[in-house]
Scaffold this motif. Structure first.
Motif, PDB file in Angstrom:
ATOM      1  N   PRO A  44      56.884  30.188  39.853  1.00 49.36           N
ATOM      2  CA  PRO A  44      55.657  29.403  40.009  1.00 49.36           C
ATOM      3  C   PRO A  44      55.423  29.059  41.477  1.00 49.36           C
ATOM      4  O   PRO A  44      56.354  28.953  42.265  1.00 49.36           O
ATOM      5  CB  PRO A  44      55.937  28.124  39.218  1.00 49.36           C
ATOM      6  CG  PRO A  44      57.276  28.262  38.610  1.00 49.36           C
ATOM      7  CD  PRO A  44      57.969  29.420  39.256  1.00 49.36           C
ATOM      8  N   ARG A  46      52.860  26.330  43.997  1.00 52.13           N
ATOM      9  CA  ARG A  46      52.378  24.963  43.835  1.00 52.13           C
ATOM     10  C   ARG A  46      50.928  24.865  44.240  1.00 52.13           C
ATOM     11  O   ARG A  46      50.473  25.550  45.140  1.00 52.13           O
ATOM     12  CB  ARG A  46      53.186  24.007  44.710  1.00 52.13           C
ATOM     13  CG  ARG A  46      54.563  23.711  44.176  1.00 52.13           C
ATOM     14  CD  ARG A  46      55.276  22.769  45.130  1.00 52.13           C
ATOM     15  NE  ARG A  46      56.634  22.523  44.724  1.00 52.13           N
ATOM     16  CZ  ARG A  46      56.981  21.652  43.781  1.00 52.13           C
ATOM     17  NH1 ARG A  46      56.051  20.948  43.153  1.00 52.13           N
ATOM     18  NH2 ARG A  46      58.242  21.471  43.481  1.00 52.13           N
ATOM     19  N   PHE A  49      46.580  19.046  43.434  1.00 55.18           N
ATOM     20  CA  PHE A  49      45.482  18.543  42.621  1.00 55.18           C
ATOM     21  C   PHE A  49      44.658  17.532  43.421  1.00 55.18           C
ATOM     22  O   PHE A  49      45.100  17.033  44.460  1.00 55.18           O
ATOM     23  CB  PHE A  49      46.009  17.879  41.345  1.00 55.18           C
ATOM     24  CG  PHE A  49      46.367  18.864  40.261  1.00 55.18           C
ATOM     25  CD1 PHE A  49      46.288  20.240  40.481  1.00 55.18           C
ATOM     26  CD2 PHE A  49      46.786  18.429  39.008  1.00 55.18           C
ATOM     27  CE1 PHE A  49      46.614  21.156  39.479  1.00 55.18           C
ATOM     28  CE2 PHE A  49      47.114  19.336  38.006  1.00 55.18           C
ATOM     29  CZ  PHE A  49      47.031  20.691  38.236  1.00 55.18           C
ATOM     30  N   VAL A  55      51.543  20.350  42.147  1.00 55.28           N
ATOM     31  CA  VAL A  55      51.977  20.745  40.816  1.00 55.28           C
ATOM     32  C   VAL A  55      52.320  22.232  40.795  1.00 55.28           C
ATOM     33  O   VAL A  55      51.567  23.052  41.315  1.00 55.28           O
ATOM     34  CB  VAL A  55      50.850  20.450  39.792  1.00 55.28           C
ATOM     35  CG1 VAL A  55      51.236  20.905  38.401  1.00 55.28           C
ATOM     36  CG2 VAL A  55      50.517  18.963  39.792  1.00 55.28           C
ATOM     37  N   TYR A  57      52.512  25.915  39.383  1.00 58.74           N
ATOM     38  CA  TYR A  57      51.737  26.703  38.422  1.00 58.74           C
ATOM     39  C   TYR A  57      52.187  28.153  38.515  1.00 58.74           C
ATOM     40  O   TYR A  57      52.744  28.571  39.522  1.00 58.74           O
ATOM     41  CB  TYR A  57      50.232  26.576  38.687  1.00 58.74           C
ATOM     42  CG  TYR A  57      49.728  27.365  39.871  1.00 58.74           C
ATOM     43  CD1 TYR A  57      49.989  26.929  41.172  1.00 58.74           C
ATOM     44  CD2 TYR A  57      49.024  28.554  39.693  1.00 58.74           C
ATOM     45  CE1 TYR A  57      49.544  27.659  42.258  1.00 58.74           C
ATOM     46  CE2 TYR A  57      48.576  29.295  40.782  1.00 58.74           C
ATOM     47  CZ  TYR A  57      48.841  28.842  42.067  1.00 58.74           C
ATOM     48  OH  TYR A  57      48.420  29.569  43.137  1.00 58.74           O
ATOM     49  N   ASP A 120      45.624  31.579  35.618  1.00 58.11           N
ATOM     50  CA  ASP A 120      46.740  30.797  36.140  1.00 58.11           C
ATOM     51  C   ASP A 120      47.213  29.828  35.049  1.00 58.11           C
ATOM     52  O   ASP A 120      46.390  29.256  34.332  1.00 58.11           O
ATOM     53  CB  ASP A 120      46.309  29.991  37.366  1.00 58.11           C
ATOM     54  CG  ASP A 120      45.985  30.892  38.566  1.00 58.11           C
ATOM     55  OD1 ASP A 120      46.386  32.073  38.562  1.00 58.11           O
ATOM     56  OD2 ASP A 120      45.322  30.402  39.495  1.00 58.11           O
ATOM     57  N   TYR A 122      48.990  26.362  34.088  1.00 52.68           N
ATOM     58  CA  TYR A 122      49.359  25.036  34.595  1.00 52.68           C
ATOM     59  C   TYR A 122      50.236  24.329  33.576  1.00 52.68           C
ATOM     60  O   TYR A 122      50.078  24.524  32.370  1.00 52.68           O
ATOM     61  CB  TYR A 122      48.100  24.215  34.878  1.00 52.68           C
ATOM     62  CG  TYR A 122      47.271  24.833  35.982  1.00 52.68           C
ATOM     63  CD1 TYR A 122      47.627  24.655  37.315  1.00 52.68           C
ATOM     64  CD2 TYR A 122      46.178  25.643  35.686  1.00 52.68           C
ATOM     65  CE1 TYR A 122      46.906  25.251  38.327  1.00 52.68           C
ATOM     66  CE2 TYR A 122      45.444  26.251  36.697  1.00 52.68           C
ATOM     67  CZ  TYR A 122      45.810  26.047  38.015  1.00 52.68           C
ATOM     68  OH  TYR A 122      45.117  26.650  39.015  1.00 52.68           O
ATOM     69  N   ASP A 124      51.666  21.656  31.029  1.00 57.49           N
ATOM     70  CA  ASP A 124      51.131  20.656  30.121  1.00 57.49           C
ATOM     71  C   ASP A 124      52.033  19.424  30.296  1.00 57.49           C
ATOM     72  O   ASP A 124      53.117  19.357  29.750  1.00 57.49           O
ATOM     73  CB  ASP A 124      51.204  21.233  28.699  1.00 57.49           C
ATOM     74  CG  ASP A 124      50.740  20.247  27.660  1.00 57.49           C
ATOM     75  OD1 ASP A 124      50.195  19.196  28.041  1.00 57.49           O
ATOM     76  OD2 ASP A 124      50.938  20.529  26.461  1.00 57.49           O
ATOM     77  N   TRP A 161      53.483  25.740  29.575  1.00 58.57           N
ATOM     78  CA  TRP A 161      52.428  26.159  30.492  1.00 58.57           C
ATOM     79  C   TRP A 161      51.243  26.663  29.670  1.00 58.57           C
ATOM     80  O   TRP A 161      51.431  27.450  28.739  1.00 58.57           O
ATOM     81  CB  TRP A 161      52.929  27.291  31.399  1.00 58.57           C
ATOM     82  CG  TRP A 161      54.242  27.021  32.079  1.00 58.57           C
ATOM     83  CD1 TRP A 161      55.484  27.148  31.534  1.00 58.57           C
ATOM     84  CD2 TRP A 161      54.440  26.562  33.422  1.00 58.57           C
ATOM     85  NE1 TRP A 161      56.449  26.806  32.458  1.00 58.57           N
ATOM     86  CE2 TRP A 161      55.838  26.445  33.628  1.00 58.57           C
ATOM     87  CE3 TRP A 161      53.577  26.252  34.479  1.00 58.57           C
ATOM     88  CZ2 TRP A 161      56.389  26.022  34.841  1.00 58.57           C
ATOM     89  CZ3 TRP A 161      54.130  25.841  35.682  1.00 58.57           C
ATOM     90  CH2 TRP A 161      55.509  25.726  35.854  1.00 58.57           C
TER      91      TRP A 161
END
Ligand code: ZN
Length: 235
Positions: A44, A46, A49, A55, A57, A120, A122, A124, A161
């Motif tokens: 992943p 980052r 946000f 975060v 992803y 993508d 993200y 949860d 995810w």
């Protein structure tokens, strides 16, 4: 041979949704995608946000690369010749003749657009990470090399995810419309059964992911409108 360059007209759109759960730790990447055809990893990255949080992803292109590599292995295991994705000659010959192989006819190449789009993914909720420090191994003496340490940030196992993938003009559900549909269905079933392990260092469980609550929705064009024709679960 079937023509796969059918993008002038949208006939059927299949949307796959669900949660991808990483069963092993995922190494956090540094922002560079593995090249097409390389051993694919789902490290992943980052994203920041709006509220300032950084975060992790999983890039859709990285997930798509994993599915493509898996499709290539499935075909090779069946004895089907699969060209190197870097082969300029193979890709150019397909573009010139308009006859694309199953892989390019599904995932695209420089000569044909992709029939598959993976978004993508993200997390949860929270995606806790930890830092692992490793010791370098001296290859010549097969022992620990003093002084060579490395650190890696990893996402802890068990993160969900959000997975979403669109498939254009290939029928996959409820029944596959062609060989590409059968291949995509097999990929999704492998994902749903938790059999897909990707990336480097497979021996220690890295990159093992499972699709949970997988669902499909099939949309067809009726009188100029996209309407849902059927839906169901992927098990
Ligand atoms: Zn091809």
């Amino acid at each position: 041979m079937q023509r796969f360059d059918d993008f002038d007209k949208l006939e059927v759109l299949t949307r796959i949704t669900g949660s991808l759960v990483n069963k092993g730790p995922l190494r956090v990447g540094v922002g560079r995608e593995p090249p097409l055809g390389a051993a694919t990893d789902i490290a992943p990255l980052r994203i920041r946000f709006a509220d300032g949080r950084l975060v992790p992803y999983i890039p859709g292109s990285s997930l798509k690369g994993v599915l493509r590599s898996l499709a290539e292995s499935i075909l090779r295991a069946r004895g089907v010749y699969v060209h190197d994705p870097w082969s300029f000659e193979a890709v150019e010959e397909e573009r010139r003749s308009g006859r694309f192989c199953l892989i390019c006819g599904t995932f695209g190449s420089t000569g044909i657009a992709s029939h598959v789009r993976v978004y993508d993914a993200y997390p949860d909720g929270e995606a806790p990470t930890f830092t692992k420090t490793g010791v370098g191994i001296n290859r010549d003496f097969r022992g620990v090399q003093p002084g060579i340490l490395y650190t890696e940030e990893q996402v802890a196992p068990g993160v969900r995810w959000g997975f979403m993938m669109d498939i254009v003009n290939i029928r996959v559900f409820p029944e596959p419309g062609d060989e590409r549909g059968r291949l995509l269905r097999q990929l999704l079933q492998l994902l749903a059964s938790g059999m897909v392990q990707v990336g480097a260092r497979r021996t220690v469980g890295y990159g093992l992911v499972k699709l949970e609550q997988g669902r499909y929705e099939v949309y067809e064009v009726k009188e100029g409108l996209l309407v849902k024709a059927t839906e169901g679960g992927i098990a």
